[in-house]
Design a protein around this motif. Structure first.
Motif, PDB file in Angstrom:
ATOM      1  N   PRO A  27       0.804  -1.231   0.000  1.00  0.00           N
ATOM      2  CA  PRO A  27       0.000   0.000   0.000  1.00  0.00           C
ATOM      3  C   PRO A  27       0.841   1.287   0.000  1.00  0.00           C
ATOM      4  O   PRO A  27       1.930   1.321   0.572  1.00  0.00           O
ATOM      5  CB  PRO A  27      -0.800  -0.104   1.297  1.00  0.00           C
ATOM      6  N   LYS A  28       0.334   2.309  -0.630  1.00  0.00           N
ATOM      7  CA  LYS A  28       0.837   3.689  -0.531  1.00  0.00           C
ATOM      8  C   LYS A  28       2.320   3.868  -0.830  1.00  0.00           C
ATOM      9  O   LYS A  28       2.990   4.694  -0.194  1.00  0.00           O
ATOM     10  CB  LYS A  28       0.542   4.244   0.877  1.00  0.00           C
ATOM     11  N   LEU A  29       2.842   3.102  -1.769  1.00  0.00           N
ATOM     12  CA  LEU A  29       4.273   3.261  -2.086  1.00  0.00           C
ATOM     13  C   LEU A  29       4.556   4.637  -2.685  1.00  0.00           C
ATOM     14  O   LEU A  29       5.604   5.233  -2.429  1.00  0.00           O
ATOM     15  CB  LEU A  29       4.735   2.172  -3.060  1.00  0.00           C
ATOM     16  N   ALA A  30       3.597   5.136  -3.493  1.00  0.00           N
ATOM     17  CA  ALA A  30       3.829   6.417  -4.179  1.00  0.00           C
ATOM     18  C   ALA A  30       4.080   7.527  -3.170  1.00  0.00           C
ATOM     19  O   ALA A  30       5.028   8.299  -3.299  1.00  0.00           O
ATOM     20  CB  ALA A  30       2.645   6.757  -5.080  1.00  0.00           C
ATOM     21  N   SER A  31       3.251   7.605  -2.136  1.00  0.00           N
ATOM     22  CA  SER A  31       3.449   8.689  -1.161  1.00  0.00           C
ATOM     23  C   SER A  31       4.590   8.350  -0.198  1.00  0.00           C
ATOM     24  O   SER A  31       5.340   9.228   0.213  1.00  0.00           O
ATOM     25  CB  SER A  31       2.158   8.979  -0.402  1.00  0.00           C
TER      26      SER A  31
END
Lengths: 188, 188
Positions: free
Chosen positions: A144-148
């Motif tokens: 989850p949420k690797l981009a941020s």
């Protein structure tokens, strides 16, 4: 002036206009302005959000001609994100080197010299942007949420930007010399 | 990022090929590569003794496009040499500014912005050479050994070298903004 040695593990180029992701090539040619055929090539470039002192799109000198990341920094980013590996392609890097773990801290004005005689000058840390995080996310869809999360995992690990000081060919496997600029006793 | 203000007291150009000494002009035009008509103008230049990593005369990128000295540093050099004044012309400077005494310590990557929108990027301290000392000696013939004493009197007071980031006109009397690059929180 301190000198270090490192190795070019890969040379990479972004030669499709629609994407910043790079692909491996066995050699490249550095000329004044950057790497021949790469999307960041140019003596000048349009300003972007990293240069808020100029209206966006102003023609400015291009200090972002060639980008470099280290294997050691990529391993730390992967560790921080809890993923297996981070490929230099996803970061849009042009050079992937090993043997110089502190690459992102390399001082401005430091030089990188290649066996052919080609030379780069470090123009400082590559400041984070969000595209690489989005690219990493595509490869690890179950995380989850690797981009941020990439923004903090990549902090001070995103490598450097350089300009070409002296043209020449560069090859995968090249051993490079890194001449570290010491501000108490600066080089020119 | 800290911002300072300073004033352009003089704009100077070296437009005679045989000599590095500059002369005052009321305005100038900065373009990519330097100041139009100046002897240091060029995207590239031949390497010299300041770049011992390249054979002398190699075509390299020119980071020495525009040189700047401060009134305050010139006063300290004059004091150190025991002479009345040091003119920016004798140092071959292109800009003579006041109100920013710590100019020679300005960090690489710092920006200098002009009212026209023109912009320079600091490429570091101007390393000493012997010509200005010889020029100073000519003007104070009764003072002994100024040429050799200039090297220590000018230490960390010789101003900076810059490259043009954004072209534009510059005028005597311009108020300039200096955006100081902070390596803990760098600009790009």
């Amino acid at each position: 002036m301190k000198t270090s040695l490192a190795k070019v593990n890969a040379i990479l180029i972004a030669d499709t206009p629609e994407h910043f992701v790079t692909r491996k090539v066995s050699s490249g040619y550095l000329e004044f302005g950057g790497m021949r055929g790469d999307r960041h090539f140019g003596i000048t470039r349009p300003s972007d959000s990293r240069q808020p002192m100029f209206p966006k799109g102003t023609e400015i000198f291009n200090r972002r001609q060639v980008t470099i990341v280290s294997m050691e920094d990529c391993e730390k980013i992967a560790e921080g994100l809890g993923v297996e590996c981070i490929s230099p392609e996803w970061l849009g890097a042009n050079l992937f080197i090993s043997g110089f773990p502190e690459l992102t801290k390399l001082t401005m004005g430091s030089r990188i010299l290649f066996p052919s005689g080609a030379g780069l000058i470090c123009m400082g840390e590559n400041l984070p942007c969000t595209y690489p995080g989005e690219e990493i996310q595509k490869h690890y869809q179950h995380h989850p949420k690797l981009a941020s999360r990439f923004v903090s995992a990549g902090y001070k690990r995103r490598g450097i930007v350089c300009l070409v000081e002296r043209p020449g060919e560069i090859f995968e496997g090249d051993e490079i010399q890194i001449l570290i600029n010491d501000f108490m006793n600066p080089m020119q």
